[in-house]
Design an enzyme around this catalytic site. Structure first.
Site, PDB file in Angstrom:
ATOM      1  N   ARG A 118       3.791  12.277 -37.206  1.00 41.97           N
ATOM      2  CA  ARG A 118       2.327  12.109 -36.585  1.00 41.97           C
ATOM      3  C   ARG A 118       1.993  13.270 -36.030  1.00 41.97           C
ATOM      4  O   ARG A 118       0.746  13.524 -35.748  1.00 41.97           O
ATOM      5  CB  ARG A 118       2.666  10.842 -35.505  1.00 41.97           C
ATOM      6  CG  ARG A 118       1.396  10.096 -35.083  1.00 41.97           C
ATOM      7  CD  ARG A 118       1.584   9.294 -34.014  1.00 41.97           C
ATOM      8  NE  ARG A 118       1.988   9.758 -32.616  1.00 41.97           N
ATOM      9  CZ  ARG A 118       2.937   9.312 -32.040  1.00 41.97           C
ATOM     10  NH1 ARG A 118       3.785   8.263 -32.268  1.00 41.97           N
ATOM     11  NH2 ARG A 118       3.465   9.804 -30.828  1.00 41.97           N
ATOM     12  N   ASP A 136     -21.764  14.707 -40.596  1.00 43.53           N
ATOM     13  CA  ASP A 136     -20.875  13.895 -41.653  1.00 43.53           C
ATOM     14  C   ASP A 136     -21.442  14.602 -42.944  1.00 43.53           C
ATOM     15  O   ASP A 136     -22.620  14.417 -43.487  1.00 43.53           O
ATOM     16  CB  ASP A 136     -21.200  12.432 -41.600  1.00 43.53           C
ATOM     17  CG  ASP A 136     -20.431  11.670 -42.867  1.00 43.53           C
ATOM     18  OD1 ASP A 136     -20.374  12.463 -43.947  1.00 43.53           O
ATOM     19  OD2 ASP A 136     -20.273  10.677 -42.779  1.00 43.53           O
ATOM     20  N   LYS A 138     -14.530  10.256 -51.357  1.00 45.37           N
ATOM     21  CA  LYS A 138     -15.826  10.340 -52.049  1.00 45.37           C
ATOM     22  C   LYS A 138     -15.631  11.580 -52.880  1.00 45.37           C
ATOM     23  O   LYS A 138     -14.730  11.824 -53.695  1.00 45.37           O
ATOM     24  CB  LYS A 138     -17.013  10.398 -51.335  1.00 45.37           C
ATOM     25  CG  LYS A 138     -17.076   9.246 -50.093  1.00 45.37           C
ATOM     26  CD  LYS A 138     -17.302   7.872 -50.893  1.00 45.37           C
ATOM     27  CE  LYS A 138     -17.430   6.411 -49.965  1.00 45.37           C
ATOM     28  NZ  LYS A 138     -16.533   6.594 -48.749  1.00 45.37           N
ATOM     29  N   TYR A 186     -25.214   6.061 -42.574  1.00 43.17           N
ATOM     30  CA  TYR A 186     -24.330   5.069 -43.094  1.00 43.17           C
ATOM     31  C   TYR A 186     -24.098   3.821 -42.187  1.00 43.17           C
ATOM     32  O   TYR A 186     -23.968   3.757 -40.941  1.00 43.17           O
ATOM     33  CB  TYR A 186     -22.954   5.606 -43.510  1.00 43.17           C
ATOM     34  CG  TYR A 186     -21.870   4.661 -44.089  1.00 43.17           C
ATOM     35  CD1 TYR A 186     -22.237   3.643 -45.200  1.00 43.17           C
ATOM     36  CD2 TYR A 186     -20.650   4.747 -43.543  1.00 43.17           C
ATOM     37  CE1 TYR A 186     -21.364   2.898 -45.538  1.00 43.17           C
ATOM     38  CE2 TYR A 186     -19.527   3.834 -44.120  1.00 43.17           C
ATOM     39  CZ  TYR A 186     -20.003   2.947 -45.056  1.00 43.17           C
ATOM     40  OH  TYR A 186     -19.022   2.146 -45.601  1.00 43.17           O
TER      41      TYR A 186
HETATM   42  C1  LIG Z   1     -21.649   9.179 -45.719  1.00 42.43           C
HETATM   43  C2  LIG Z   1     -20.237   8.455 -45.527  1.00 42.43           C
HETATM   44  N1  LIG Z   1     -19.503   8.465 -44.218  1.00 42.43           N
HETATM   45  C3  LIG Z   1     -18.323   8.006 -44.087  1.00 42.43           C
HETATM   46  C4  LIG Z   1     -18.051   7.081 -44.973  1.00 42.43           C
HETATM   47  C5  LIG Z   1     -16.636   6.352 -44.574  1.00 42.43           C
HETATM   48  O1  LIG Z   1     -15.682   6.683 -45.319  1.00 42.43           O
HETATM   49  P1  LIG Z   1     -14.461   5.857 -45.625  1.00 42.43           P
HETATM   50  O2  LIG Z   1     -15.029   4.932 -46.547  1.00 42.43           O
HETATM   51  O3  LIG Z   1     -13.493   6.800 -46.382  1.00 42.43           O
HETATM   52  O4  LIG Z   1     -13.875   5.221 -44.270  1.00 42.43           O
HETATM   53  C6  LIG Z   1     -18.910   6.675 -45.843  1.00 42.43           C
HETATM   54  C7  LIG Z   1     -18.274   5.619 -46.648  1.00 42.43           C
HETATM   55  O5  LIG Z   1     -18.925   5.073 -47.669  1.00 42.43           O
HETATM   56  C8  LIG Z   1     -20.013   7.444 -46.114  1.00 42.43           C
HETATM   57  O6  LIG Z   1     -20.793   6.905 -47.293  1.00 42.43           O
END
Ligand SMILES: Cc1ncc(COP(=O)(O)O)c(C=O)c1O
Length: 392
Positions: free
Chosen positions: A55, A182, A207, A109
């Protein structure tokens, strides 16, 4: 020794090899044996680098963390179990000694909005939404009230807006807020927000970085100021990624620049083709000279690298016509997610932005007839052929 004892001890816990494996092994160990109690004491106290409990640190996680730190030019990184938990942990760390108030990009998102409202909201974190492409509006908010964090996406999901990160970073720094970006859609091949003044970068490595649709993950990369808190809180809260997923993500990242270059080329060709299709109303892609953020895009993104995401609106289409178009697609993968080697499509209205309140969808400009493509590495003509027959 009896068989029960041999079963538990034989073969394991060999001293480290002198030969070095060419890739980092998957270390499936929960805990580590130290040379003596004094060493374990120093590691528990975080006075000495080393391994005591996974951890806190694990060599496979550490290898991935070093890799993404190098790609984003950060100070340090933390590999988390998903993009969402990475966002949650990064927000917790950034807000710990700041006002519990988040200024969040309006275009973002759907689950990120839900994280702020449904998970962090009940714990007293207040969220205000703002159009991060309207700098005077952001400046007015940041000077009128004290915010802890400004949260945005480099390329927004799903309308592909691109914010002026250097200008927003300056505003944040002048007003004591942390800028958290992000960078999932852009990836560090296109934009490295920490180089532009952001404090913390978050990725859903599920992704583009993982890239094969076979593993979840989230990565936080930060500057020196925030890294100690991110790591210290992680040792307690434990949002960490498992070592097998770290290995897969690290393997994915090795080829990610090659995949991303190809995805950008394919996406640009796909967007150009879509603009001439009678069944298509509007195409959203950052190479467009008419894009509302064209000047920022020209400054922030390298020539020809505008990302692998293309969104477009179908002409005269409501939900049933969009469903019929999607159902006619044969090769394109109809599933939630993006950034994989294969082309994927999603209907944001019912999927990624399903729970976003109607008013907020309207303010973003998100309509029912929008589809979002994540363009893969296939031959462009095969992608076009599939979409062409589905549009007909
Ligand atoms: C821009 C963006 N940030 C964060 C996330 C969240 O990621 P995760 O699905 O790996 O939790 C997504 C998921 O589609 C996303 O498109």
């Amino acid at each position: 020794m009896k068989i029960h004892t041999k079963a538990v001890h034989a073969g394991d816990r060999k001293p480290a090899q002198t030969q070095i494996p060419v890739s980092t092994p998957v270390h499936f160990a929960a805990s580590w044996i130290c040379a003596d109690q004094a060493e374990q004491d120093r590691i528990f106290a975080a006075e000495e680098k080393g391994f005591a409990y996974s951890r806190y640190a694990n060599p496979t996680n550490q290898a991935l963390e070093e890799q993404i730190t190098a790609l984003e030019n950060g100070f340090g990184s933390l590999a988390c179990a998903s993009g969402m938990v990475a966002l949650q942990h990064a927000l917790t760390a950034a807000l710990i000694d700041r006002p519990k108030r988040v200024l969040c990009a309006r275009d973002i998102y759907g689950a990120t909005i839900k994280l702020l409202m449904d998970v962090l909201g009940p714990f007293g974190v207040e969220t205000t939404f703002v159009d991060t492409n309207d700098l005077p509006a952001v400046a007015a908010k940041l000077t009128a009230e004290k915010y802890g964090v400004l949260l945005m996406e480099t390329i927004s999901n799903p309308l592909l807006r691109v914010g002026d990160i250097p200008a927003l970073a300056q505003l944040c720094r002048a007003n004591g807020a942390a800028l958290m970006v992000d960078n999932t859609f852009a990836s560090p091949l296109l934009v490295r927000p920490l180089e532009l003044g952001a404090h913390i970068v978050v990725h859903s490595s599920t992704k583009y970085l993982g890239g094969h649709g076979d593993t979840m993950g989230g990565l936080i990369v930060s500057d020196e100021e925030h890294f100690e808190t991110i790591r210290r809180l992680s040792r307690i809260a434990g949002p960490i990624l498992g070592p097998m997923e770290c290995f897969l993500t690290m393997r994915g990242i090795k080829t990610f620049p090659l995949r991303m270059e190809r995805q950008c080329r394919n996406a640009q060709g796909f967007a150009a083709w879509l603009r001439n299709q009678p069944g298509v109303e509007r195409v959203f892609y950052p190479d467009d000279p008419q894009h509302p953020d064209a000047t920022t895009i020209a400054r922030l993104m390298p020539d020809g690298l505008y990302g692998g995401m293309v969104s477009f609106e179908l002409k005269n289409a409501a939900k049933p016509e969009v469903f019929a178009f999607l159902d006619r697609l044969q090769m394109v993968v109809k599933a939630t997610s993006l950034g994989d080697v294969h082309t994927m499509v999603l209907h944001p209205w019912i999927a990624s932005h399903r729970d976003v309140p109607p008013k907020q969808k309207e303010r973003m400009g998100l309509r029912e007839n929008l589809v979002r493509f994540s363009v893969g590495i296939e031959a462009l003509e095969d992608i076009i052929a599939d979409v062409q027959q589905a549009l007909a």
